[in-house]
Scaffold this active site. Structure first.
Site, PDB file in Angstrom:
ATOM      1  N   THR A  97      -1.709  -9.888   5.342  1.00  0.00           N
ATOM      2  CA  THR A  97      -2.962  -9.138   5.194  1.00  0.00           C
ATOM      3  C   THR A  97      -2.657  -7.741   4.660  1.00  0.00           C
ATOM      4  OG1 THR A  97      -3.858 -10.320   7.086  1.00  0.00           O
ATOM      5  CG2 THR A  97      -5.032  -8.333   6.384  1.00  0.00           C
ATOM      6  N   LYS A 172     -10.658 -11.228   3.340  1.00  0.00           N
ATOM      7  CA  LYS A 172      -9.938 -11.084   4.611  1.00  0.00           C
ATOM      8  C   LYS A 172     -10.395  -9.820   5.352  1.00  0.00           C
ATOM      9  CE  LYS A 172      -6.772 -11.646   7.762  1.00  0.00           C
ATOM     10  NZ  LYS A 172      -7.007 -12.575   8.860  1.00  0.00           N
ATOM     11  N   LYS A 240      -4.060  -1.923  11.845  1.00  0.00           N
ATOM     12  CA  LYS A 240      -3.685  -1.825  10.420  1.00  0.00           C
ATOM     13  C   LYS A 240      -4.828  -2.331   9.548  1.00  0.00           C
ATOM     14  CE  LYS A 240      -1.199  -5.560   9.103  1.00  0.00           C
ATOM     15  NZ  LYS A 240      -1.774  -6.471   8.160  1.00  0.00           N
TER      16      LYS A 240
HETATM   17  P1  NAP Z   1       4.773 -10.578  13.003  1.00  0.00           P
HETATM   18  O1  NAP Z   1       5.003 -11.657  13.998  1.00  0.00           O
HETATM   19  O2  NAP Z   1       4.789  -9.160  13.464  1.00  0.00           O
HETATM   20  O3  NAP Z   1       5.841 -10.761  11.821  1.00  0.00           O
HETATM   21  C1  NAP Z   1       6.000  -9.769  10.847  1.00  0.00           C
HETATM   22  C2  NAP Z   1       7.036 -10.202   9.844  1.00  0.00           C
HETATM   23  O4  NAP Z   1       7.241  -9.133   8.896  1.00  0.00           O
HETATM   24  C3  NAP Z   1       8.422 -10.479  10.469  1.00  0.00           C
HETATM   25  O5  NAP Z   1       9.026 -11.524   9.746  1.00  0.00           O
HETATM   26  C4  NAP Z   1       9.144  -9.154  10.228  1.00  0.00           C
HETATM   27  O6  NAP Z   1      10.555  -9.254  10.216  1.00  0.00           O
HETATM   28  C5  NAP Z   1       8.644  -8.811   8.850  1.00  0.00           C
HETATM   29  N1  NAP Z   1       8.835  -7.391   8.533  1.00  0.00           N
HETATM   30  C6  NAP Z   1       8.201  -6.322   9.070  1.00  0.00           C
HETATM   31  N2  NAP Z   1       8.640  -5.186   8.518  1.00  0.00           N
HETATM   32  C7  NAP Z   1       9.587  -5.535   7.606  1.00  0.00           C
HETATM   33  C8  NAP Z   1      10.395  -4.803   6.708  1.00  0.00           C
HETATM   34  N3  NAP Z   1      10.319  -3.463   6.618  1.00  0.00           N
HETATM   35  N4  NAP Z   1      11.247  -5.487   5.907  1.00  0.00           N
HETATM   36  C9  NAP Z   1      11.320  -6.858   5.970  1.00  0.00           C
HETATM   37  N5  NAP Z   1      10.566  -7.600   6.808  1.00  0.00           N
HETATM   38  C10 NAP Z   1       9.703  -6.946   7.614  1.00  0.00           C
HETATM   39  O7  NAP Z   1       3.395 -10.770  12.243  1.00  0.00           O
HETATM   40  P2  NAP Z   1       2.451 -12.054  12.102  1.00  0.00           P
HETATM   41  O8  NAP Z   1       1.529 -12.091  13.272  1.00  0.00           O
HETATM   42  O9  NAP Z   1       3.242 -13.235  11.726  1.00  0.00           O
HETATM   43  O10 NAP Z   1       1.531 -11.581  10.870  1.00  0.00           O
HETATM   44  C11 NAP Z   1       1.998 -11.597   9.537  1.00  0.00           C
HETATM   45  C12 NAP Z   1       0.850 -11.189   8.619  1.00  0.00           C
HETATM   46  O11 NAP Z   1      -0.233 -12.105   8.796  1.00  0.00           O
HETATM   47  C13 NAP Z   1       0.273  -9.802   8.903  1.00  0.00           C
HETATM   48  O12 NAP Z   1      -0.141  -9.221   7.698  1.00  0.00           O
HETATM   49  C14 NAP Z   1      -0.937 -10.091   9.784  1.00  0.00           C
HETATM   50  O13 NAP Z   1      -1.913  -9.069   9.686  1.00  0.00           O
HETATM   51  C15 NAP Z   1      -1.398 -11.401   9.183  1.00  0.00           C
HETATM   52  N6  NAP Z   1      -2.143 -12.297  10.091  1.00  0.00           N
HETATM   53  C16 NAP Z   1      -1.715 -12.471  11.370  1.00  0.00           C
HETATM   54  C17 NAP Z   1      -2.438 -13.311  12.200  1.00  0.00           C
HETATM   55  C18 NAP Z   1      -2.044 -13.530  13.639  1.00  0.00           C
HETATM   56  O14 NAP Z   1      -2.883 -14.036  14.399  1.00  0.00           O
HETATM   57  N7  NAP Z   1      -0.835 -13.198  14.083  1.00  0.00           N
HETATM   58  C19 NAP Z   1      -3.564 -13.988  11.720  1.00  0.00           C
HETATM   59  C20 NAP Z   1      -3.941 -13.825  10.383  1.00  0.00           C
HETATM   60  C21 NAP Z   1      -3.210 -12.959   9.578  1.00  0.00           C
HETATM   61  P3  NAP Z   1      11.386  -9.025  11.592  1.00  0.00           P
HETATM   62  O15 NAP Z   1      11.316 -10.324  12.322  1.00  0.00           O
HETATM   63  O16 NAP Z   1      12.743  -8.657  11.125  1.00  0.00           O
HETATM   64  O17 NAP Z   1      10.720  -7.905  12.341  1.00  0.00           O
END
Ligand code: NAP
Length: 294
Positions: A97, A172, A240
């Protein structure tokens, strides 16, 4: 022959999404900054890349599922980034997102590198990601989105074509504005009822038995009952996203009074150390505001 899929980002969403692609029979290579999080996919049969560049060198289609712009910039750029690899002529789908403005900038940068860019964030959280029932909000060249539908449908139950790159992210933003407001509404109402001496169980019974019942409120029932908020959609991501919503509203002249209010509440929640909990933890802020007043 099926395309080779390179998946970058093994977080809450990326792990189950890439697993579903693997299950559908594609060859998958994954990358994550913290390598330990790639282990479950490796055990399931995916190859593991040690850099984003390796993903670009190997894959036909690259998928990003990362926190947001800062993380995307980090994996695209630099000596070991995607753009240092053989990305030219390939497809990159961003499912993270981000704001529509950032998506449009990505489109310009990737076009200049002859990479086809698809802006395809998702509606749905951890459980739909596991079940492969996300709604995919795809934008970019329409014929490419159509061609990629079989791949996208490994992760979701529906692909909605939204228009040129940036429009998927705008869709989104619309969804998350509503999501943030609905969650705050549920928490505010339940906190109000608790202050009036009603039980959470009885309030949920009333809400879920009538026209206010919905998938979101059903999904959060246990959190409300237990007053515990393990992360499905972390609060820091909601904060965010509401920041992006407000920026986008400003650019497009949309009135978002409730958006401004919830932004302040989710920001207070972050100040209370609730960033890594589910965004439903905003209920704790409403409780502490009420306790201060009472
Ligand atoms: P998450 O569990 O916090 O995972 C974030 C990912 O980004 C991890 O793989 C992390 O790597 C990586 N990352 C963060 N900073 C980085 C950097 N500087 N360099 C390289 N990698 C980096 O997040 P998530 O819940 O899966 O969400 C991912 C996306 O989908 C976000 O944009 C979120 O808004 C969106 N989303 C989430 C949901 C939900 O319910 N969770 C639903 C719809 C959309 P590390 O493991 O090394 O930290």
């Amino acid at each position: 022959m099926k395309q080779k899929i390179g998946f970058i980002g093994m977080g809450i969403m990326g792990q189950p999404m890439s697993r579903n692609i693997l299950k559908a029979g594609y060859d998958v290579m994954v990358y994550n900054r913290t390598v330990e999080k790639t282990h479950p996919l490796k055990e399931a049969g995916a190859a593991v890349a040690s850099t984003p560049k390796e993903i670009a060198d190997w894959a036909d289609v690259m998928i990003l599922m990362l926190t947001g712009p800062e993380a995307i910039d980090a994996v695209l750029n630099g000596e070991t980034g995607v753009l240092a690899g053989k990305a030219s002529g390939k497809v990159l789908i961003n499912m993270s997102t981000v704001s529509p403005a950032y998506s449009r900038a990505m489109d310009r940068i990737l076009k200049a590198e002859s990479v086809v860019f698809i802006d395809a964030p998702v509606s749905g959280s951890k459980k739909p990601a596991e079940e492969g029932t996300l709604i995919i909000l795809a934008s970019g060249p329409e014929e490419k989105v159509t061609e990629l539908e079989p791949l996208l449908l490994c992760m979701g139950k529906k692909v909605v074509y939204c228009g040129e790159a940036g429009k998927g992210s705008a869709m989104k933003m619309m969804v998350n504005l509503l999501l943030g407001i609905m969650m705050e509404g549920l928490c505010e109402a339940i906190n109000f009822g608790q202050k009036c001496g009603l039980t959470v169980d009885s309030m949920l019974d009333v809400i879920l038995s009538g026209p206010l019942s919905c998938g979101l409120y059903n999904l959060k029932t246990e959190m409300m009952k237990q007053d515990e908020f393990p992360p499905q959609f972390p609060l820091k991501h909601m904060l965010k996203d509401i920041r992006f919503v407000l920026q986008t509203a400003d650019e497009n002249g949309a009135a978002t009074p409730a958006g401004h209010t919830i932004f302040q509440l989710y920001r207070q929640a972050q100040g209370h150390g609730l960033s890594d909990m589910d965004f439903a933890a905003v209920k704790k802020v409403l409780k502490s505001m009420s306790d201060e007043e009472g």
